[in-house]
Design an enzyme around this catalytic site. Structure first.
Site, short mmCIF file in Angstrom:
data_model
loop_
_atom_site.label_atom_id
_atom_site.label_comp_id
_atom_site.label_asym_id
_atom_site.label_seq_id
_atom_site.Cartn_x
_atom_site.Cartn_y
_atom_site.Cartn_z
N ASP A 291 -30.81 6.38 4.27
CA ASP A 291 -31.83 7.35 4.69
C ASP A 291 -32.91 7.40 3.61
O ASP A 291 -32.94 8.28 2.76
CB ASP A 291 -31.14 8.71 4.87
CG ASP A 291 -32.12 9.81 5.24
OD1 ASP A 291 -33.19 9.49 5.79
OD2 ASP A 291 -31.81 10.99 4.97
N THR B 145 -35.26 4.05 8.36
CA THR B 145 -33.83 4.29 8.15
C THR B 145 -33.16 2.96 8.42
O THR B 145 -33.45 2.32 9.43
CB THR B 145 -33.28 5.34 9.13
OG1 THR B 145 -34.07 6.53 9.05
CG2 THR B 145 -31.82 5.68 8.84
N ASP C 81 -29.27 13.74 11.15
CA ASP C 81 -28.77 13.52 9.79
C ASP C 81 -28.15 14.80 9.26
O ASP C 81 -28.78 15.86 9.26
CB ASP C 81 -29.92 13.07 8.89
CG ASP C 81 -29.39 12.49 7.57
OD1 ASP C 81 -28.24 12.01 7.55
OD2 ASP C 81 -30.13 12.52 6.57
N ARG D 104 -39.38 11.60 -2.13
CA ARG D 104 -39.00 12.89 -2.70
C ARG D 104 -40.18 13.82 -2.98
O ARG D 104 -40.06 15.05 -2.88
CB ARG D 104 -38.22 12.69 -4.01
CG ARG D 104 -36.95 11.88 -3.86
CD ARG D 104 -35.97 12.53 -2.92
NE ARG D 104 -34.72 11.79 -2.85
CZ ARG D 104 -33.77 12.00 -1.94
NH1 ARG D 104 -33.95 12.95 -1.02
NH2 ARG D 104 -32.68 11.29 -1.95
N GLU E 150 -25.36 6.71 2.80
CA GLU E 150 -24.73 7.51 3.85
C GLU E 150 -23.85 6.64 4.75
O GLU E 150 -24.03 5.43 4.83
CB GLU E 150 -25.80 8.20 4.72
CG GLU E 150 -26.76 9.05 3.93
CD GLU E 150 -27.54 10.05 4.79
OE1 GLU E 150 -27.11 10.31 5.94
OE2 GLU E 150 -28.57 10.55 4.31
N GLU F 200 -30.79 6.92 0.16
CA GLU F 200 -29.63 7.80 0.28
C GLU F 200 -28.47 7.00 0.84
O GLU F 200 -28.58 6.37 1.89
CB GLU F 200 -29.94 9.01 1.17
CG GLU F 200 -30.95 9.96 0.54
CD GLU F 200 -31.07 11.32 1.25
OE1 GLU F 200 -30.71 11.39 2.45
OE2 GLU F 200 -31.49 12.28 0.61
N GLU G 243 -30.63 11.78 -8.10
CA GLU G 243 -29.53 12.26 -8.93
C GLU G 243 -29.37 11.40 -10.19
O GLU G 243 -29.19 11.93 -11.29
CB GLU G 243 -28.23 12.25 -8.13
CG GLU G 243 -28.25 13.22 -6.96
CD GLU G 243 -27.23 12.84 -5.90
OE1 GLU G 243 -26.08 13.26 -6.03
OE2 GLU G 243 -27.59 12.11 -4.96
N LYS H 244 -38.88 11.41 5.52
CA LYS H 244 -37.69 10.63 5.88
C LYS H 244 -37.81 9.84 7.17
O LYS H 244 -36.91 9.08 7.50
CB LYS H 244 -36.49 11.58 5.99
CG LYS H 244 -35.97 12.05 4.62
CD LYS H 244 -35.04 13.22 4.77
CE LYS H 244 -34.47 13.63 3.44
NZ LYS H 244 -33.40 12.73 2.97
N HIS I 23 -23.87 16.01 -3.87
CA HIS I 23 -25.30 15.71 -3.71
C HIS I 23 -26.07 17.01 -3.44
O HIS I 23 -27.09 17.28 -4.08
CB HIS I 23 -25.50 14.73 -2.55
CG HIS I 23 -26.93 14.52 -2.15
ND1 HIS I 23 -27.78 13.70 -2.85
CD2 HIS I 23 -27.66 15.04 -1.14
CE1 HIS I 23 -28.98 13.70 -2.27
NE2 HIS I 23 -28.93 14.52 -1.23
N GLN J 161 -41.15 15.20 0.31
CA GLN J 161 -40.08 16.11 0.73
C GLN J 161 -40.20 17.48 0.05
O GLN J 161 -40.09 18.52 0.70
CB GLN J 161 -38.72 15.47 0.40
CG GLN J 161 -37.51 16.27 0.88
CD GLN J 161 -36.19 15.58 0.54
OE1 GLN J 161 -36.17 14.45 0.02
NE2 GLN J 161 -35.08 16.25 0.80
MN MN Z 1 -30.04 12.02 4.42
#
Ligand code: MN
Length: 439
Positions: free
Chosen positions: A243, A267, A138, A247, A211, A209, A383, A263, A145, A250
């Site tokens: 993804d 996925t 990834d 948080r 992506e 996420e 975000e 993570k 971002h 993380q």
């Molecule tokens: Mn990612």
């Protein structure tokens, strides 16, 4: 790079492929792996056309000319085909286009006469991962971002000094990659907590996420880097990729080695791989701000500057439990473009192989979260809710800072350009289930 298969006027005898808003007109022809839902039959490779799937195993039995091209595809093995590269993809694309075309020909008549054996309606098909994904990496090419999230995690140094020089990435985990429709329990994890000791509990800050996923086709041998032209030629195609990220986990675990359990629990990718040939009309210049560092020579080429980027419109939609109960469809929460990525797909592959790391057919590269410069273009809830501080309003009056149990997140993507037929990726949907109870 463009040929008769990109003609915007071309239509198919599969009439649903001619609908203006279909993701799968005859100019797209993406590859996936399917079987009839509920049947215990073998997985096989199919091509999305309108609202149907063209069964390549059945096609191989019908048409000896195409059977020669299909090779391992007829046995349901996409990886073997991926390794062959561009020439094989183009030969197959030409054959599929001719057989599915509304333009009369012997091949088209033969296929059309056998439509009942060749086509399976998409809503009667069950999809699985399109290929064997040996490794998943990834990246982090969304500079908006990276800046916004960097501010939340490190207010003093949002964008680290390496960001504009090196395509940042980490090795992900392929065992938990699932196809659209994936459902997974809210993961447990260790977080900093409020007291003196960390807490082990279900994540309270589950996020998505937005992506793009890129698949490797042609492999490189160990110790053999790829130059930019080889990297571009090694790309097979693209999917949408979610993804999922915890948080709170993380934030606690990510230093000094980067993301780990925050993570790797799930996925989700969309089932259809849109090939590099289908994406050809939507290539765009790679433009680096003249005030920013320019890419080092191993990440630079004239072709990459001219058309290394891909303009793909990306969207996030959410359907909550409450919406489902009320019979309401998903609502769109943001939209951005892959054209804003800080690095191109070829740069990611060239960088990945630059130390001699061997990439293999079916390897998956995530682009990193694709957010635009505006707040409404944010590709994650982290975000949109400003780090969980500001609840984000959904159209039905509900609010979210992070995902709740039952939330279904749907990524969508499509390409549009002057003089080209619109193509799309199909949905990439995943649903959060309640955490597993444990002592
Ligand atoms: Mn990612």
């Amino acid at each position: 790079m463009l040929d008769f298969t990109h003609s915007a006027e071309a239509t198919s005898w599969v009439l649903s492929a001619n609908a203006p808003d279909t993701d799968f007109p005859i100019q797209n022809l993406p590859l996936g792996r399917f079987r009839r839902a509920g049947a215990k039959e073998a997985w096989r490779i199919g091509v999305a056309i309108g609202d149907q799937v063209l069964d390549l195993a059945a096609l191989g039995q019908l048409d000896p000319q195409v059977a020669v091209l299909l090779g391992p595809l007829a046995q349901g093995d996409l990886n073997g085909f991926m390794a062959h590269g561009r020439a094989a993809r183009i030969a197959l694309r030409h054959a599929l286009f001719t057989g599915l075309s509304a333009q009369p020909s012997g091949t088209a008549s033969l296929w059309r006469a056998k439509a009942g054996a060749l086509l399976v309606p998409q809503d009667e098909a069950e999809m699985t991962l399109p290929c064997h994904i040996g490794d998943y990496t990834d990246f982090y090419t969304g500079i908006h971002h990276a800046t916004t999230v960097g501010k939340l995690f490190r207010p003093d140094a949002p964008l680290l000094p390496n960001y504009k020089w090196v395509p940042i990435g980490y090795h992900g985990r392929s065992s938990s990659i699932g196809v659209s429709g994936q459902r997974f329990p809210r993961p447990w994890g260790q977080t900093r907590g409020e007291g003196e000791s960390p807490v082990f509990a279900p994540t309270r800050r589950l996020d998505y996420e937005l992506e793009l996923g890129m698949f490797v086709g042609v492999p490189n041998a160990p110790g053999t880097p790829l130059d930019m032209a080889q990297a571009e030629a090694s790309l097979f195609g693209a999917t949408l990729l979610n993804d999922w990220s915890a948080r709170d986990v993380q934030a606690w675990e990510y230093q000094p080695l980067g993301p780990f359990l925050a993570k790797n629990f799930a996925t989700t990718i969309s089932p259809w791989i849109v090939t590099m040939e289908a994406l050809a009309p939507f290539r765009a210049p790679f433009e680096r701000d003249p005030l920013d560092p320019q890419p080092l020579p191993y990440l630079d080429s004239a072709t990459n500057r001219e058309r290394g980027a891909i303009a793909i419109a990306l969207e996030v939609w959410i359907q909550t439990n409450e919406m489902r109960a009320q019979g309401q469809a998903a609502v769109r929460v943001s939209a951005s473009s892959f054209a804003d990525a800080y690095w191109t797909p070829a740069q990611l592959l060239a960088h990945h192989a630059s130390n001699g790391c061997n990439l293999q057919p079916g390897d998956l590269m995530g682009s990193g979260t694709q957010s635009g410069s505006a707040a409404s273009q944010a590709g994650s809830l982290l975000e949109l809710s400003q780090g969980g501080k500001l609840p984000f309003a959904l159209a039905n009056g509900e609010t979210r800072t992070f995902l709740q149990d039952g939330d279904c997140v749907i990524l969508r993507g499509h390409c549009e350009a002057e003089g080209a037929r619109r193509i799309g990726f199909g949905d990439c949907a995943g649903t959060v289930l309640p955490a597993v109870e444990r002592g």
